[in-house]
Design a protein around this motif. Structure first.
Motif, short mmCIF file in Angstrom:
data_model
loop_
_atom_site.label_atom_id
_atom_site.label_comp_id
_atom_site.label_asym_id
_atom_site.label_seq_id
_atom_site.Cartn_x
_atom_site.Cartn_y
_atom_site.Cartn_z
N GLY A 218 0.80 -1.22 0.00
CA GLY A 218 0.00 0.00 0.00
C GLY A 218 0.83 1.27 0.00
N ARG A 219 2.10 1.14 -0.25
CA ARG A 219 3.02 2.29 -0.28
C ARG A 219 4.23 1.90 -1.13
NH1 ARG A 219 7.16 0.67 2.81
NH2 ARG A 219 6.74 -0.91 4.40
N PRO A 220 4.98 2.87 -1.67
CA PRO A 220 6.18 2.54 -2.45
C PRO A 220 7.21 1.79 -1.60
CG PRO A 220 5.50 4.79 -2.88
CD PRO A 220 4.66 4.31 -1.72
N VAL A 221 7.66 0.66 -2.10
CA VAL A 221 8.66 -0.16 -1.40
C VAL A 221 9.91 -0.24 -2.28
CG1 VAL A 221 9.21 -2.46 -0.52
CG2 VAL A 221 6.90 -1.52 -0.21
N PRO A 222 11.03 0.30 -1.81
CA PRO A 222 12.26 0.22 -2.61
C PRO A 222 12.87 -1.17 -2.55
CG PRO A 222 12.69 1.33 -0.53
CD PRO A 222 11.22 1.09 -0.58
N ILE A 223 13.55 -1.54 -3.63
CA ILE A 223 14.27 -2.82 -3.70
C ILE A 223 15.69 -2.54 -4.18
CG2 ILE A 223 12.16 -4.12 -4.18
CD1 ILE A 223 13.11 -4.27 -7.14
N PRO A 224 16.63 -3.49 -3.99
CA PRO A 224 17.98 -3.32 -4.55
C PRO A 224 17.92 -3.27 -6.08
CG PRO A 224 17.92 -5.07 -2.90
CD PRO A 224 16.50 -4.72 -3.20
N ALA A 225 18.96 -2.72 -6.68
CA ALA A 225 19.02 -2.66 -8.14
C ALA A 225 18.86 -4.05 -8.72
CB ALA A 225 20.35 -2.04 -8.58
N PRO A 226 17.80 -4.30 -9.49
CA PRO A 226 17.54 -5.65 -9.97
C PRO A 226 18.46 -6.07 -11.11
CG PRO A 226 15.87 -4.15 -10.78
CD PRO A 226 16.74 -3.35 -9.86
N VAL A 227 18.68 -7.36 -11.20
CA VAL A 227 19.43 -7.95 -12.31
C VAL A 227 18.42 -8.71 -13.17
CG1 VAL A 227 21.24 -9.55 -12.99
CG2 VAL A 227 21.52 -8.17 -10.93
N THR A 228 18.19 -8.22 -14.38
CA THR A 228 17.21 -8.83 -15.27
C THR A 228 17.56 -8.52 -16.71
OG1 THR A 228 14.87 -8.82 -15.96
CG2 THR A 228 15.70 -6.81 -14.93
N ILE A 229 17.16 -9.43 -17.62
CA ILE A 229 17.38 -9.17 -19.05
C ILE A 229 16.49 -8.03 -19.54
CG2 ILE A 229 18.15 -11.51 -19.58
CD1 ILE A 229 15.32 -12.10 -20.65
N ALA A 230 15.43 -7.73 -18.78
CA ALA A 230 14.52 -6.63 -19.15
C ALA A 230 15.11 -5.32 -18.67
CB ALA A 230 13.14 -6.88 -18.54
N ASP A 231 16.06 -4.77 -19.45
CA ASP A 231 16.83 -3.61 -18.99
C ASP A 231 15.96 -2.37 -18.78
OD1 ASP A 231 17.07 -3.85 -22.11
OD2 ASP A 231 17.46 -1.73 -21.69
N GLY A 232 14.81 -2.31 -19.44
CA GLY A 232 13.93 -1.17 -19.26
C GLY A 232 13.10 -1.23 -17.99
N LEU A 233 13.19 -2.34 -17.26
CA LEU A 233 12.36 -2.53 -16.07
C LEU A 233 13.23 -2.71 -14.82
CD1 LEU A 233 9.71 -5.01 -17.56
CD2 LEU A 233 9.74 -2.51 -17.65
N ARG A 234 14.39 -2.10 -14.82
CA ARG A 234 15.30 -2.24 -13.68
C ARG A 234 15.09 -1.13 -12.65
NH1 ARG A 234 20.67 -3.50 -17.36
NH2 ARG A 234 20.16 -5.69 -17.86
N HIS A 235 13.87 -0.76 -12.43
CA HIS A 235 13.57 0.29 -11.45
C HIS A 235 13.67 -0.28 -10.04
CE1 HIS A 235 11.92 3.32 -14.34
NE2 HIS A 235 11.84 2.23 -15.07
N THR A 236 14.03 0.58 -9.11
CA THR A 236 14.14 0.15 -7.71
C THR A 236 12.96 0.61 -6.86
OG1 THR A 236 15.45 2.12 -7.17
CG2 THR A 236 16.66 0.12 -7.81
N GLU A 237 12.09 1.45 -7.43
CA GLU A 237 10.93 1.95 -6.69
C GLU A 237 9.96 2.57 -7.69
OE1 GLU A 237 10.00 4.91 -2.84
OE2 GLU A 237 12.05 4.56 -3.57
N PRO A 238 8.65 2.34 -7.52
CA PRO A 238 7.70 2.94 -8.46
C PRO A 238 7.67 4.47 -8.34
CG PRO A 238 6.55 1.90 -6.64
CD PRO A 238 7.99 1.51 -6.51
N ALA A 239 7.41 5.13 -9.45
CA ALA A 239 7.26 6.59 -9.43
C ALA A 239 6.05 6.94 -8.57
CB ALA A 239 7.07 7.11 -10.85
N SER A 240 6.19 7.92 -7.70
CA SER A 240 5.15 8.23 -6.72
C SER A 240 3.84 8.66 -7.38
CB SER A 240 5.63 9.32 -5.76
OG SER A 240 5.98 10.50 -6.47
N ARG A 241 3.93 9.49 -8.41
CA ARG A 241 2.70 9.98 -9.07
C ARG A 241 1.98 8.82 -9.77
NH1 ARG A 241 1.06 15.14 -10.36
NH2 ARG A 241 3.07 15.93 -9.66
N ALA A 242 2.75 7.98 -10.44
CA ALA A 242 2.15 6.83 -11.11
C ALA A 242 1.59 5.84 -10.09
CB ALA A 242 3.19 6.14 -11.99
N PHE A 243 2.30 5.65 -8.99
CA PHE A 243 1.86 4.65 -8.02
C PHE A 243 0.52 5.00 -7.39
CE2 PHE A 243 1.75 2.83 -3.70
CZ PHE A 243 1.74 1.49 -4.06
N GLU A 244 0.25 6.27 -7.18
CA GLU A 244 -1.04 6.65 -6.61
C GLU A 244 -2.20 6.22 -7.51
OE1 GLU A 244 -2.11 7.95 -3.61
OE2 GLU A 244 -0.08 7.23 -3.19
#
Length: 334
Positions: A218-244
């Protein structure tokens, strides 16, 4: 924080008219038979700059005052938003500075350079991209255009779903990739206006599950820098405006493992003859994993981008085909 509505998406539709390509909806009889439902694939990998990102970037830059456009814009990106920002700046007689990972795919870097943007690289495992963007903006008087955390960017991204629903108005659900959350939030706004009962599902890699975790907390939760082949989705936390918006309007966010992302890339090529980058194929991977959880009826899937280096693309498809022996595709193609 200003509340967004579907009207913001409609304004973006008008601003993008003649700028963004109205990308096709792809279909496959074999896939429909295999999944027992109609599936339409929105091919944003055929958008200008190779991804949906042009929609949000152009909408944001076009909304700036003349003085701000003259001063130039800056934004952080894994590569696709950077290309979109570079083209938007060129079309609107501005200049763009982009902050991208040092290991960004060569295809994306070369495209950004060709569009004339100034490039600043950083180590995404050690440095904070947004801090670098803000420093450059302060030093050079540039206007920041975020990849997700901006109402105009979100509204522009929402035009993808608006177009889908113009052509396929009876969809029961739309499945989209989620990184920072701009595309997912914009899709939710467009879907809510069209049919409040329509389900909107986000999909992200298991290793980059910040939005999945945030939605459950129910709130933005940060994570460590992810390792994934999906290089465009390596975010560590959702954007606040989008998350609302996501928190209020999105049905769920599911996660998929790396091998299923590669499988989805192969599936898209086998059935739709379309080449998607790993980030762009994530939504289809989610559909293949969780189709049984969706309501009956037609489903829309967004292929968000196709900017992938040929050697990497070929390697991932070879691995997927060898591992599955085509068992993951329907028996009859098209």
């Amino acid at each position: 924080m200003t509340t967004m509505t579907s009207h913001d998406v409609l304004y973006a539709v008008e601003r993008l008219r003649g700028i963004a390509v109205r990308t096709p909806l792809l279909t496959s009889t074999a896939v429909d038979s295999f999944l027992g439902r109609t599936v339409v694939v929105k091919a944003e990998n055929q958008q200008r700059t190779g991804s949906f990102k042009l929609r949000g970037a152009y909408n944001a830059v076009a909304a700036l005052g003349e003085a701000d456009r003259d001063a130039g814009v800056v934004g952080g990106s894994s590569g696709n938003h950077a290309q979109a920002l570079a083209l938007s700046a060129r079309l609107l007689h501005s200049t763009a500075t982009v902050v991208i990972p040092a290991d960004a795919p060569t295809a994306k870097v070369e495209a950004i350079q060709a569009l004339g943007a100034r490039i600043h690289t950083y180590d995404h495992t050690k440095e904070r991209r947004d801090a670098i963007v803000h420093q450059l903006a302060y030093q050079s008087g540039l206007t920041i255009v975020p990849s997700s955390n901006d109402s105009r960017v979100i509204a522009g991204a929402g035009t993808v779903a608006w177009e889908m629903l113009q052509e396929a108005p009876n969809l029961s659900a739309i499945v989209v990739p989620v990184g920072g959350g701009g595309l997912l939030a914009g899709t939710a706004l467009a879907a809510q206006a069209h049919n409040p009962r329509m389900q909107v599902i986000g999909v992200e890699p298991v290793t980059g599950n910040d939005v999945h975790r945030s939605l459950r907390a129910g709130r933005p939760v940060p994570i460590p820098a992810p390792v994934t082949i999906a290089d465009g989705l390596r975010h560590t936390e959702p954007a606040s405006r989008a998350f609302e918006i996501i928190r209020q309007l999105v049905t769920d966010v599911i996660t998929v493992p790396e091998n299923e992302i590669a499988d989805a890339m192969a599936f898209l090529w086998s059935h739709y003859r379309t080449a998607a980058e790993p980030s762009g194929a994530v939504a289809l991977a989610g559909l293949l994993r969780a189709a049984h959880r969706l309501p009956d009826g037609p489903v829309g899937v967004v292929v968000s981008g196709g900017n992938v280096d040929w050697p990497a693309y070929r390697q991932l498809l070879d691995i997927a085909m060898e591992r599955k022996g085509r068992a993951h595709v329907a028996p009859v193609l098209r």
